[in-house]
Design an enzyme around this catalytic site. Structure first.
Site, PDB file in Angstrom:
ATOM      1  N   SER A 251       0.851  -1.279  -0.718  1.00 54.30           N
ATOM      2  CA  SER A 251      -0.020  -0.077  -0.154  1.00 54.30           C
ATOM      3  C   SER A 251       0.808   1.113  -0.442  1.00 54.30           C
ATOM      4  CB  SER A 251      -0.501  -0.067   1.801  1.00 54.30           C
ATOM      5  OG  SER A 251      -0.125  -0.386   2.335  1.00 54.30           O
TER       6      SER A 251
ATOM      7  N   LYS B  91      -6.180   3.373   8.998  1.00 53.38           N
ATOM      8  CA  LYS B  91      -5.394   4.334   8.416  1.00 53.38           C
ATOM      9  C   LYS B  91      -6.151   6.093   8.295  1.00 53.38           C
ATOM     10  CE  LYS B  91      -3.301   1.272   5.251  1.00 53.38           C
ATOM     11  NZ  LYS B  91      -3.105   0.559   3.799  1.00 53.38           N
TER      12      LYS B  91
END
Length: 781
Positions: A686, A729
């Site tokens: 990611s 996140k």
């Protein structure tokens, strides 16, 4: 036909007699019988009949329970009888002996309230019609045969009577002899009385006797079986009593235990085969000296088996409102987990017999997996038992040891059922991913039978040796790492992921649950210690770094201890903890805020990463220097992130013209990619968009916005692919006060899981291609 009028002398004639209604008895012509009379009206009729010639009309009631019969309650055919003897007994009962004279039809019934009188019409006992002698002979033989079988059930029946019946050659005499001496149902006897044709009479008599013989044979069979069973039981009882008395004389009084075990075993709700096995063990005990080692082993075995909750089930009414209230009271957040648990409880409420639903609560330590299972047990109204599987490496820990071994005991499953006290508890298998296997066997394989609804209805523990039904129990397991659970075992469970708590959730948990709990445990009142909201938030940010709330609870416990000491010493009466006081109470801050780029810089990008303790902000730096095309990657990056760096370099080469980058940069420049906090290992795909953005910024000299954070995986052609851990996140970006977050457009549905506070404060940019990311993050002149 029915007519009830008061007695009138003008109606009396030779065909009018005093009447007695018979209960369950039928008189026949020529039949001598005696019966008891208790009703006042019947006794008065007999007394008056004696004064007027001693003739009496006997007619049977349809139903024996009617006390004051009317004409409709009586049969229409009876017998005129002659009273032979009357005897009055002390208890106001009259015993009467009569002989039937002739059959008569009831015409009218007169009731003056004191006696019954009946007008009757005489009818012949037998019709004068001729009958077929061959048919009569056949019926006579049949009646004689069935009477012989009937008489076999009555040993005291006179032999002369049987001889008389068997030698009888007149159908009339045969009918009368058999009928007068058989105990037939009064309805059948009434049918025989009303019938006039001798052939029909014999046919009905044969049918009635056949039915009676069948009933007697079945009754005799039942009595015989019962007698045999009782005889066996009595024999065993007498033998045991004799053995007990002999052993008492020998001074072996402990033998009473064996007989107590037998009584306890007989009361257990178990199948016959298991009961037989346990009785054999109890029998062995009676033959052993009480001080022997084997006697001790058998006693221990029987005590354990008898102590199990055979057939004991907890019955509690479960409602969805109660279940939801329990879960909300005990836990904050975990919305999706609660919904799945409520679905599980709803199915159990609609179908309590359902099997095979085994839930595995998976997630990092300290997030409340064990307490969720306890809340489910409370909501279901079931007993709760916990089995810790951490470090279990012996298959016998699950199934138990053979009772012949020294120190043998049942396995953990049976022990949990025993502790719960019911056969349908909720059993929690804690840390199922920590099961180990070694030379002593694989305990995870033993768990396969326990967690299989098709097999656990007859679970055999090695110590117990008799099958125990576990199918009514509810099993919940917990695990930190699902990948460590063996495949066949994992296949039997439905995994529910419990995510790590966000800072917002930790704040509410601390305020609503942890602080009141620790105050109570430390003997403090809420007025004696107050912790400001800002202080709680600071503890979460600077003194803990975890997925769950255990460290947070320890910090609150530390505040309580220090407060308790001050109050106990008399220094203060109450304490208020503010953010500025945390240094005095908890020492220096253990964790610093996440590193982030506060200024718009070239080659520095705020990336977002997921860790087991939540999301973090991970700034990524790229430095371009003159050189020979070397690419240096530092910061404990894993193989996947290194590959992302290579993809980023290739992509930048393909779009160099668009951003004014020298096409030969990969030959003339050295590139250094670094992720700060080099001691912390980092890996995953990611960071692809973060590395690419930082690389283009460094090569093109274009600054990157410091108020933007990003996450996403990339392809060689610049497509942005979805990632995981979006909830954690975005929370990390929110805590770092970053108000724009770039995420892959494929992750748009995952925004449902993001906290409302985050969605309200952060602007989300959905990127399909890298150009969308670059347009948002780079500051173009």
């Amino acid at each position: 036909m029915e007519q009830t009028i008061k007695s009138d002398k003008n109606t009396e004639n030779s065909n009018t007699f005093y009447a007695v209604a018979m209960r369950g008895l039928v008189a026949f012509p020529k039949m001598v019988m005696h019966f008891d009379v208790a009703r006042d009206k019947s006794q008065a009729s007999i007394e008056k009949s004696l004064k007027e010639g001693g003739k009496l009309f006997l007619v049977t009631q349809h139903e024996a329970y009617v006390d004051d019969p009317k004409a409709s309650d009586l049969y229409k055919v009876g017998v005129v009888a002659e009273i032979k003897q009357v005897l009055k007994l002390p208890d106001n009962v009259m015993k009467v002996l009569v002989e039937g004279v002739y059959k008569a039809n009831l015409v009218r019934l007169f009731d003056d309230g004191k006696t019954l009188r009946a007008e009757v019409k005489r009818t012949p006992t037998y019709s004068r019609a001729k009958y077929d002698e061959v048919e009569a002979e056949a019926l006579m033989r049949s009646v004689k045969d069935i009477f012989e079988r009937y008489s076999a059930f009555f040993p005291r029946m006179p032999k002369e009577l049987l001889t008389s019946v068997m030698t009888q050659d007149s159908p009339y005499k045969l009918f009368e002899t058999v009928t007068f001496n058989c105990n037939l149902n009064y309805r059948d006897k009434q049918t025989l009385l009303e019938e006039s044709n001798i052939i029909n009479k014999l046919s009905v008599l044969f049918a009635c006797l056949s039915s009676e013989v069948e009933i007697l044979e079945l009754e005799n069979l039942i009595n015989e079986q019962t007698k045999n069973s009782i005889d066996k039981g009595q024999r065993e009882y007498y033998l045991r009593e004799q053995m007990r008395i002999i052993q008492e004389q020998l001074g072996e009084d402990d033998s009473d235990d064996a007989f107590a075990y037998v009584n306890d075993i007989m009361e257990l709700k178990i199948d016959d085969k298991s009961r037989e096995k346990l009785l054999k063990e109890a029998d062995k005990l009676t033959k052993l000296p009480p001080s022997s080692q084997e006697a001790f082993v058998i006693k221990n075995y029987l005590d354990t088996v008898i102590d199990l909750p055979w057939g004991k089930y907890s019955k509690a009414k479960m409602t969805m409102e109660k279940a939801e209230a329990v879960l909300e009271k005990d836990h904050y957040g975990l919305k999706k987990v609660k919904e799945r648990i409520l679905e599980f409880l709803a199915v159990h409420m609609l179908n309590p017999e359902i099997k095979g639903q085994i839930i595995c609560l998976a997630g990092p330590p300290g997030i409340g997996k064990t307490s969720v299972a306890k809340s489910v047990a409370k909501a279901m109204g079931r007993k709760y038992a916990r089995v810790s599987l951490g470090g279990v490496r012996d298959e016998a820990d699950i199934r138990g040891h053979r009772k012949t071994y020294v120190g043998a005991m049942p396995g953990r499953v049976i022990t949990a059922v025993q502790q719960a006290g019911t056969a349908n508890p909720l059993i929690l298998f804690d840390e199922i991913d920590k099961l180990c296997s070694d030379i002593k066997g694989d305990p995870s394989s033993a768990m396969l039978e326990v967690l299989d609804s098709e097999q656990n209805n007859a679970f055999r523990d090695h110590f117990i040796e008799v099958p125990f039904d576990l199918s009514k129990a509810v099993f919940i397991t917990t695990a930190n790492n699902v990948s460590a659970i063996p495949g066949p075992l994992l296949d039997r469970m439905e995994v529910i992921e419990l995510p790590s708590y966000t800072a917002e959730e930790k704040f509410h948990i601390a305020k609503e649950h942890l602080v009141p709990k620790q105050l109570k445990e430390h003997g403090l009142k809420s007025s004696q210690l107050k912790i400001d909201d800002a202080a709680i938030d600071a503890i979460i940010r600077f003194y803990t770094k975890e997925a769950g709330v255990r460290s947070l609870e320890r910090c609150i416990a530390s505040l309580c201890r220090k407060t308790a000491r001050k109050i106990a010493a008399g220094e203060v009466k109450r304490v208020t903890v503010k953010e500025k006081d945390l240094h005095d109470f908890l020492g220096v801050q253990k964790y610093l805020p996440d590193l982030s780029s506060k200024l718009d810089q070239v080659g520095v990008v705020n990336g977002l990463a997921w860790t087991s303790v939540g999301g973090v902000l991970m700034p990524l730096e790229v430095l371009v220097m003159p050189g020979t095309g070397k690419i240096e990657v530092t910061g404990s990056l894993g193989d996947v992130m290194k590959e992302s760096a290579k993809i980023a370099v290739s992509y930048v080469r393909s779009v160099a013209d668009s951003y004014g980058i020298d096409k030969e940069f990969y030959k003339n420049s050295d590139i250094h990619i670094h992720a700060p906090e080099g001691a912390v290992p980092k890996d995953g795909p990611s960071a692809g968009v973060t590395i690419t953005t930082a690389l283009i910024s460094a090569l093109a000299g274009i600054p990157v916005r410091a108020d933007v954070a990003m996450t996403g995986e990339i392809t060689l052609h610049g497509k942005v692919l979805p990632i995981g851990g979006l909830r954690e996140k975005t929370m990390a970006a929110y805590k770092a006060e970053i108000r724009t977050v770039v995420i892959p457009s494929a992750n748009k549905p995952d925004l449902e899981e993001v906290d409302d506070a985050v969605k309200g404060a952060v602007e989300f940019v959905f990127a399909e291609k890298l150009t969308d990311v670059l347009d948002t993050a780079l500051i173009r002149k």
